[in-house]
Design a protein around this motif. Structure first.
Motif, PDB file in Angstrom:
ATOM      1  N   GLY A 149      -3.994 -12.086 -16.135  1.00  0.00           N
ATOM      2  CA  GLY A 149      -2.988 -12.981 -15.930  1.00  0.00           C
ATOM      3  C   GLY A 149      -1.628 -12.362 -16.070  1.00  0.00           C
ATOM      4  N   ILE A 150      -1.647 -11.090 -15.809  1.00  0.00           N
ATOM      5  CA  ILE A 150      -0.435 -10.427 -15.691  1.00  0.00           C
ATOM      6  C   ILE A 150       0.266 -10.298 -14.482  1.00  0.00           C
ATOM      7  N   GLN A 151       1.282 -10.901 -14.472  1.00  0.00           N
ATOM      8  CA  GLN A 151       1.809 -11.355 -12.955  1.00  0.00           C
ATOM      9  C   GLN A 151       2.534  -9.808 -12.234  1.00  0.00           C
ATOM     10  N   ALA A 152       3.188  -9.080 -13.185  1.00  0.00           N
ATOM     11  CA  ALA A 152       3.600  -7.877 -12.676  1.00  0.00           C
ATOM     12  C   ALA A 152       2.586  -6.897 -12.337  1.00  0.00           C
ATOM     13  N   TYR A 153       1.338  -7.073 -13.069  1.00  0.00           N
ATOM     14  CA  TYR A 153       0.277  -6.109 -12.613  1.00  0.00           C
ATOM     15  C   TYR A 153      -0.213  -6.443 -11.174  1.00  0.00           C
ATOM     16  N   ALA A 154      -0.526  -7.839 -10.946  1.00  0.00           N
ATOM     17  CA  ALA A 154      -0.922  -7.908  -9.546  1.00  0.00           C
ATOM     18  C   ALA A 154      -0.104  -7.709  -8.672  1.00  0.00           C
ATOM     19  N   SER A 155       1.194  -7.948  -8.991  1.00  0.00           N
ATOM     20  CA  SER A 155       2.252  -7.725  -7.867  1.00  0.00           C
ATOM     21  C   SER A 155       2.588  -6.345  -7.677  1.00  0.00           C
ATOM     22  N   SER A 156       2.476  -5.388  -8.779  1.00  0.00           N
ATOM     23  CA  SER A 156       2.723  -3.939  -8.407  1.00  0.00           C
ATOM     24  C   SER A 156       1.533  -3.353  -7.722  1.00  0.00           C
ATOM     25  N   LYS A 157       0.371  -3.751  -7.983  1.00  0.00           N
ATOM     26  CA  LYS A 157      -0.772  -3.281  -7.206  1.00  0.00           C
ATOM     27  C   LYS A 157      -0.796  -3.774  -5.876  1.00  0.00           C
ATOM     28  N   ALA A 158      -0.263  -4.900  -5.417  1.00  0.00           N
ATOM     29  CA  ALA A 158      -0.420  -5.334  -4.152  1.00  0.00           C
ATOM     30  C   ALA A 158       0.817  -4.461  -3.426  1.00  0.00           C
ATOM     31  N   ALA A 159       1.928  -4.249  -4.087  1.00  0.00           N
ATOM     32  CA  ALA A 159       2.852  -3.346  -3.509  1.00  0.00           C
ATOM     33  C   ALA A 159       2.399  -1.947  -3.204  1.00  0.00           C
ATOM     34  N   GLN A 160       1.463  -1.519  -4.009  1.00  0.00           N
ATOM     35  CA  GLN A 160       0.949  -0.226  -3.909  1.00  0.00           C
ATOM     36  C   GLN A 160      -0.090  -0.100  -2.613  1.00  0.00           C
ATOM     37  N   ILE A 161      -0.711  -1.267  -2.722  1.00  0.00           N
ATOM     38  CA  ILE A 161      -1.544  -1.275  -1.195  1.00  0.00           C
ATOM     39  C   ILE A 161      -0.516  -1.285  -0.035  1.00  0.00           C
ATOM     40  N   GLY A 162       0.442  -2.255  -0.202  1.00  0.00           N
ATOM     41  CA  GLY A 162       1.269  -2.131   1.198  1.00  0.00           C
ATOM     42  C   GLY A 162       1.958  -0.692   1.344  1.00  0.00           C
ATOM     43  N   LEU A 163       2.210  -0.097   0.441  1.00  0.00           N
ATOM     44  CA  LEU A 163       2.635   1.521   0.613  1.00  0.00           C
ATOM     45  C   LEU A 163       1.862   2.186   1.037  1.00  0.00           C
ATOM     46  N   THR A 164       0.341   2.084   0.698  1.00  0.00           N
ATOM     47  CA  THR A 164      -0.654   2.654   1.202  1.00  0.00           C
ATOM     48  C   THR A 164      -0.615   2.528   2.878  1.00  0.00           C
ATOM     49  N   ARG A 165      -0.422   1.439   3.453  1.00  0.00           N
ATOM     50  CA  ARG A 165      -0.696   1.135   4.744  1.00  0.00           C
ATOM     51  C   ARG A 165       0.475   1.816   5.443  1.00  0.00           C
ATOM     52  N   GLN A 166       1.665   1.626   4.836  1.00  0.00           N
ATOM     53  CA  GLN A 166       2.861   2.213   5.524  1.00  0.00           C
ATOM     54  C   GLN A 166       2.836   3.556   5.517  1.00  0.00           C
ATOM     55  N   LEU A 167       2.389   4.416   4.315  1.00  0.00           N
ATOM     56  CA  LEU A 167       2.493   5.909   4.496  1.00  0.00           C
ATOM     57  C   LEU A 167       1.414   6.164   5.676  1.00  0.00           C
ATOM     58  N   ALA A 168       0.260   5.533   5.649  1.00  0.00           N
ATOM     59  CA  ALA A 168      -0.679   5.952   6.482  1.00  0.00           C
ATOM     60  C   ALA A 168      -0.219   6.051   7.933  1.00  0.00           C
ATOM     61  N   HIS A 169       0.693   5.220   8.468  1.00  0.00           N
ATOM     62  CA  HIS A 169       1.295   5.278   9.763  1.00  0.00           C
ATOM     63  C   HIS A 169       2.325   6.227   9.905  1.00  0.00           C
ATOM     64  N   GLU A 170       3.018   6.642   8.846  1.00  0.00           N
ATOM     65  CA  GLU A 170       3.928   7.533   8.889  1.00  0.00           C
ATOM     66  C   GLU A 170       3.330   8.960   8.824  1.00  0.00           C
ATOM     67  N   LEU A 171       2.471   9.079   8.069  1.00  0.00           N
ATOM     68  CA  LEU A 171       1.879  10.483   7.957  1.00  0.00           C
ATOM     69  C   LEU A 171       0.602  10.844   8.770  1.00  0.00           C
ATOM     70  N   GLY A 172       0.116   9.843   9.434  1.00  0.00           N
ATOM     71  CA  GLY A 172      -0.945  10.071  10.225  1.00  0.00           C
ATOM     72  C   GLY A 172      -0.681  11.204  11.431  1.00  0.00           C
ATOM     73  N   PRO A 173       0.342  11.184  12.038  1.00  0.00           N
ATOM     74  CA  PRO A 173       0.570  12.193  13.034  1.00  0.00           C
ATOM     75  C   PRO A 173       0.678  13.446  12.523  1.00  0.00           C
ATOM     76  N   TYR A 174       0.581  13.627  11.157  1.00  0.00           N
ATOM     77  CA  TYR A 174       0.636  15.191  10.668  1.00  0.00           C
ATOM     78  C   TYR A 174      -0.665  15.299  10.099  1.00  0.00           C
ATOM     79  N   GLY A 175      -1.821  14.622  10.277  1.00  0.00           N
ATOM     80  CA  GLY A 175      -3.031  15.057  10.043  1.00  0.00           C
ATOM     81  C   GLY A 175      -3.372  14.440   8.557  1.00  0.00           C
ATOM     82  N   ILE A 176      -2.406  13.823   8.136  1.00  0.00           N
ATOM     83  CA  ILE A 176      -2.568  13.121   6.486  1.00  0.00           C
ATOM     84  C   ILE A 176      -3.221  11.737   6.542  1.00  0.00           C
ATOM     85  N   THR A 177      -4.471  11.515   6.033  1.00  0.00           N
ATOM     86  CA  THR A 177      -4.781  10.152   5.823  1.00  0.00           C
ATOM     87  C   THR A 177      -4.312   9.746   4.383  1.00  0.00           C
ATOM     88  N   VAL A 178      -4.112   8.368   4.352  1.00  0.00           N
ATOM     89  CA  VAL A 178      -3.603   7.623   3.039  1.00  0.00           C
ATOM     90  C   VAL A 178      -4.567   6.405   3.120  1.00  0.00           C
TER      91      VAL A 178
END
Length: 248
Positions: A149-178
Protein backbone atom coordinates in the motif's frame (compact mmCIF):
# COMPACT_ATOMS: atom_id res chain seq x y z
CA UNK A 1 20.93 -22.37 -21.75
CA UNK A 2 24.52 -21.84 -20.64
CA UNK A 3 26.04 -18.45 -19.88
CA UNK A 4 29.61 -17.24 -20.14
CA UNK A 5 30.51 -13.68 -19.17
CA UNK A 6 34.26 -14.09 -19.19
CA UNK A 7 35.88 -10.79 -20.18
CA UNK A 8 32.79 -8.77 -19.27
CA UNK A 9 32.71 -6.11 -16.56
CA UNK A 10 29.48 -6.00 -14.58
CA UNK A 11 28.22 -3.41 -12.09
CA UNK A 12 25.45 -4.42 -9.68
CA UNK A 13 23.95 -1.77 -7.39
CA UNK A 14 22.14 -2.61 -4.16
CA UNK A 15 24.16 -5.81 -3.89
CA UNK A 16 24.64 -6.09 -0.13
CA UNK A 17 21.89 -8.67 0.28
CA UNK A 18 18.88 -10.35 -1.27
CA UNK A 19 18.27 -10.09 -5.00
CA UNK A 20 21.28 -7.87 -5.64
CA UNK A 21 23.61 -10.31 -3.93
CA UNK A 22 22.16 -13.24 -5.90
CA UNK A 23 22.67 -11.35 -9.17
CA UNK A 24 26.28 -10.50 -8.33
CA UNK A 25 27.00 -14.11 -7.38
CA UNK A 26 25.44 -15.40 -10.61
CA UNK A 27 27.65 -13.16 -12.75
CA UNK A 28 30.77 -14.05 -10.77
CA UNK A 29 29.93 -17.74 -11.09
CA UNK A 30 29.77 -17.33 -14.87
CA UNK A 31 33.14 -15.65 -15.24
CA UNK A 32 32.44 -11.91 -15.11
CA UNK A 33 34.51 -9.28 -13.35
CA UNK A 34 31.95 -7.90 -10.92
CA UNK A 35 31.82 -4.55 -9.15
CA UNK A 36 29.17 -4.32 -6.46
CA UNK A 37 28.01 -1.29 -4.52
CA UNK A 38 25.64 -0.54 -1.71
CA UNK A 39 25.21 2.03 1.04
CA UNK A 40 25.68 -0.71 3.65
CA UNK A 41 29.42 -1.39 3.56
CA UNK A 42 29.44 -4.14 6.17
CA UNK A 43 26.86 -6.31 4.44
CA UNK A 44 28.45 -5.57 1.09
CA UNK A 45 31.65 -7.26 2.22
CA UNK A 46 29.65 -10.45 2.73
CA UNK A 47 28.66 -10.28 -0.93
CA UNK A 48 32.27 -9.78 -1.99
CA UNK A 49 33.32 -12.74 0.12
CA UNK A 50 30.57 -14.95 -1.30
CA UNK A 51 31.31 -14.03 -4.91
CA UNK A 52 35.08 -14.33 -4.56
CA UNK A 53 37.31 -14.14 -7.61
CA UNK A 54 37.69 -10.68 -9.04
CA UNK A 55 34.63 -9.21 -7.32
CA UNK A 56 35.16 -5.79 -5.77
CA UNK A 57 32.85 -3.79 -3.52
CA UNK A 58 32.44 -0.08 -2.92
CA UNK A 59 30.21 1.87 -0.53
CA UNK A 60 28.18 4.18 -2.77
CA UNK A 61 25.03 6.24 -2.22
CA UNK A 62 23.44 5.76 -5.64
CA UNK A 63 21.00 8.63 -5.02
CA UNK A 64 24.02 10.96 -5.24
CA UNK A 65 24.88 11.75 -8.87
CA UNK A 66 28.47 12.73 -8.14
CA UNK A 67 29.12 9.63 -6.03
CA UNK A 68 27.81 7.47 -8.86
CA UNK A 69 30.02 9.24 -11.42
CA UNK A 70 33.10 8.73 -9.26
CA UNK A 71 32.31 5.04 -8.80
CA UNK A 72 31.82 4.38 -12.52
CA UNK A 73 34.98 6.32 -13.37
CA UNK A 74 36.88 4.07 -10.99
CA UNK A 75 35.40 0.93 -12.56
CA UNK A 76 36.20 2.12 -16.07
CA UNK A 77 34.59 0.40 -19.04
CA UNK A 78 31.28 -1.22 -18.06
CA UNK A 79 29.64 -3.87 -20.23
CA UNK A 80 26.63 -4.68 -18.07
CA UNK A 81 24.82 -2.51 -15.51
CA UNK A 82 22.21 -3.96 -13.19
CA UNK A 83 20.23 -1.31 -11.32
CA UNK A 84 19.04 -3.27 -8.31
CA UNK A 85 19.28 -0.62 -5.59
CA UNK A 86 15.87 0.33 -4.28
CA UNK A 87 13.16 -0.58 -1.83
CA UNK A 88 10.81 1.02 0.66
CA UNK A 89 13.44 2.52 3.02
CA UNK A 90 11.60 1.28 6.08
CA UNK A 91 8.30 2.86 5.09
CA UNK A 92 4.93 1.19 5.60
CA UNK A 93 1.60 1.74 3.94
CA UNK A 94 -0.52 4.55 5.35
CA UNK A 95 -3.29 6.91 4.16
CA UNK A 96 -2.45 9.38 1.41
CA UNK A 97 -3.22 12.41 3.59
CA UNK A 98 -0.45 11.47 6.03
CA UNK A 99 2.40 11.15 3.50
CA UNK A 100 5.12 13.78 3.88
CA UNK A 101 7.18 15.39 1.14
CA UNK A 102 10.33 13.70 2.42
CA UNK A 103 8.72 10.25 2.47
CA UNK A 104 7.45 10.65 -1.08
CA UNK A 105 10.74 11.92 -2.47
CA UNK A 106 12.86 9.37 -0.61
CA UNK A 107 11.42 6.47 -2.61
CA UNK A 108 11.75 8.23 -5.95
CA UNK A 109 15.37 8.99 -5.10
CA UNK A 110 16.27 5.38 -4.40
CA UNK A 111 14.07 3.65 -6.98
CA UNK A 112 14.01 6.04 -9.94
CA UNK A 113 16.72 8.67 -9.58
CA UNK A 114 19.41 6.09 -8.83
CA UNK A 115 18.54 4.17 -11.99
CA UNK A 116 18.89 7.35 -14.02
CA UNK A 117 22.20 8.43 -12.46
CA UNK A 118 23.79 5.03 -12.93
CA UNK A 119 22.55 4.67 -16.50
CA UNK A 120 23.71 8.19 -17.27
CA UNK A 121 27.19 7.40 -15.94
CA UNK A 122 27.72 4.23 -18.00
CA UNK A 123 26.07 5.38 -21.24
CA UNK A 124 29.07 7.27 -22.72
CA UNK A 125 31.35 4.28 -22.14
CA UNK A 126 28.88 1.89 -23.70
CA UNK A 127 28.34 4.19 -26.66
CA UNK A 128 32.08 4.24 -27.36
CA UNK A 129 32.17 0.45 -27.50
CA UNK A 130 28.92 0.09 -29.41
CA UNK A 131 27.75 -2.44 -26.84
CA UNK A 132 26.00 -2.45 -23.50
CA UNK A 133 23.37 -4.07 -21.36
CA UNK A 134 21.32 -2.15 -18.79
CA UNK A 135 18.93 -4.20 -16.67
CA UNK A 136 16.64 -2.49 -14.20
CA UNK A 137 15.10 -4.38 -11.30
CA UNK A 138 11.63 -2.93 -10.96
CA UNK A 139 8.68 -4.57 -9.21
CA UNK A 140 5.28 -6.04 -9.87
CA UNK A 141 4.09 -2.96 -7.97
CA UNK A 142 5.24 -0.86 -10.92
CA UNK A 143 2.86 -2.73 -13.21
CA UNK A 144 -0.07 -2.93 -10.84
CA UNK A 145 -0.37 -2.03 -7.18
CA UNK A 146 1.88 -2.39 -4.18
CA UNK A 147 0.88 -5.17 -1.77
CA UNK A 148 2.17 -2.94 1.02
CA UNK A 149 0.00 0.00 0.00
CA UNK A 150 2.99 2.35 -0.28
CA UNK A 151 1.97 4.88 -2.92
CA UNK A 152 5.46 6.22 -3.61
CA UNK A 153 6.87 2.71 -4.06
CA UNK A 154 4.35 1.76 -6.73
CA UNK A 155 4.73 5.14 -8.43
CA UNK A 156 8.54 5.19 -8.40
CA UNK A 157 8.74 1.66 -9.77
CA UNK A 158 6.28 2.56 -12.53
CA UNK A 159 8.47 5.56 -13.35
CA UNK A 160 11.50 3.27 -13.51
CA UNK A 161 9.67 1.12 -16.07
CA UNK A 162 8.88 4.21 -18.14
CA UNK A 163 12.55 5.20 -18.00
CA UNK A 164 13.50 1.71 -19.21
CA UNK A 165 11.38 2.09 -22.33
CA UNK A 166 12.64 5.60 -23.04
CA UNK A 167 16.32 4.71 -22.67
CA UNK A 168 15.87 1.63 -24.85
CA UNK A 169 14.92 3.89 -27.78
CA UNK A 170 17.61 6.45 -27.06
CA UNK A 171 20.46 3.97 -26.65
CA UNK A 172 19.38 1.24 -29.07
CA UNK A 173 21.17 2.79 -32.08
CA UNK A 174 24.45 2.41 -30.16
CA UNK A 175 24.07 -1.32 -29.61
CA UNK A 176 22.84 -0.91 -26.03
CA UNK A 177 19.80 -2.79 -24.78
CA UNK A 178 17.75 -1.60 -21.79
CA UNK A 179 15.31 -3.98 -20.16
CA UNK A 180 13.52 -4.39 -16.87
CA UNK A 181 12.55 -7.26 -14.61
CA UNK A 182 9.45 -6.93 -12.43
CA UNK A 183 9.75 -9.46 -9.60
CA UNK A 184 6.82 -10.77 -7.65
CA UNK A 185 7.07 -10.99 -3.88
CA UNK A 186 10.45 -12.43 -2.85
CA UNK A 187 11.43 -12.97 0.79
CA UNK A 188 15.08 -12.13 0.21
CA UNK A 189 16.05 -9.63 2.94
CA UNK A 190 14.95 -8.38 6.38
CA UNK A 191 12.69 -5.73 4.86
CA UNK A 192 10.73 -8.14 2.68
CA UNK A 193 10.60 -10.68 5.51
CA UNK A 194 9.13 -8.03 7.81
CA UNK A 195 6.53 -7.17 5.18
CA UNK A 196 5.62 -10.83 4.74
CA UNK A 197 5.15 -11.43 8.45
CA UNK A 198 3.05 -8.30 8.78
CA UNK A 199 0.57 -9.61 6.19
CA UNK A 200 -0.59 -12.33 8.56
CA UNK A 201 -1.62 -15.88 7.69
CA UNK A 202 -4.83 -15.01 5.87
CA UNK A 203 -3.27 -12.50 3.49
CA UNK A 204 -0.23 -14.73 3.01
CA UNK A 205 -2.54 -17.50 1.85
CA UNK A 206 -4.37 -15.11 -0.48
CA UNK A 207 -1.07 -14.06 -2.06
CA UNK A 208 0.06 -17.65 -2.56
CA UNK A 209 -3.32 -18.66 -4.00
CA UNK A 210 -3.07 -15.83 -6.56
CA UNK A 211 0.23 -17.20 -7.91
CA UNK A 212 -0.02 -19.86 -10.60
CA UNK A 213 3.00 -21.73 -9.22
CA UNK A 214 1.64 -21.47 -5.67
CA UNK A 215 4.97 -20.38 -4.23
CA UNK A 216 6.92 -17.21 -3.63
CA UNK A 217 10.00 -16.52 -5.69
CA UNK A 218 13.63 -16.83 -4.72
CA UNK A 219 16.38 -14.32 -5.37
CA UNK A 220 17.94 -16.83 -7.76
CA UNK A 221 14.79 -16.78 -9.90
CA UNK A 222 15.33 -13.09 -10.53
CA UNK A 223 19.06 -13.54 -11.15
CA UNK A 224 18.32 -16.07 -13.88
CA UNK A 225 16.25 -13.49 -15.74
CA UNK A 226 19.05 -10.95 -15.44
CA UNK A 227 21.56 -13.39 -16.93
CA UNK A 228 19.28 -13.87 -19.92
CA UNK A 229 18.90 -10.13 -20.56
CA UNK A 230 22.67 -9.72 -20.23
CA UNK A 231 23.48 -12.55 -22.64
CA UNK A 232 23.85 -12.65 -26.40
CA UNK A 233 20.58 -14.61 -26.53
CA UNK A 234 18.69 -11.37 -25.88
CA UNK A 235 20.60 -9.16 -28.31
CA UNK A 236 17.41 -8.16 -30.20
CA UNK A 237 15.29 -7.63 -27.10
CA UNK A 238 15.06 -4.15 -25.62
CA UNK A 239 12.55 -1.91 -23.89
CA UNK A 240 10.84 -4.96 -22.42
CA UNK A 241 9.55 -5.73 -18.94
CA UNK A 242 9.78 -9.35 -17.85
CA UNK A 243 7.51 -10.31 -14.98
CA UNK A 244 9.13 -13.02 -12.87
CA UNK A 245 6.31 -13.65 -10.44
CA UNK A 246 5.29 -17.31 -10.66
CA UNK A 247 2.35 -16.41 -12.91
CA UNK A 248 -0.39 -13.93 -12.11
Amino acid sequence: MSFNFTGKTVVVTGAAQGIGQAIAYAFAKHGASVFVCDIDENLLQETVKKCGGTTQGRQVDVTNQQAVKAFIQEVGSVDILVNCAGGVRGQEGKPIESITVDEWRALFEVNTDSTFWCSQAVAPLMKEKGFGRIINISSGAGLGISLTGIQAYASSKAAQIGLTRQLAHELGPYGITVNSIAPGFVRSNPSSEKQWQKFGEEKQKQILDSIAMRRLGKAEDIANGVLFFASDASSWITGQILSIDGGK
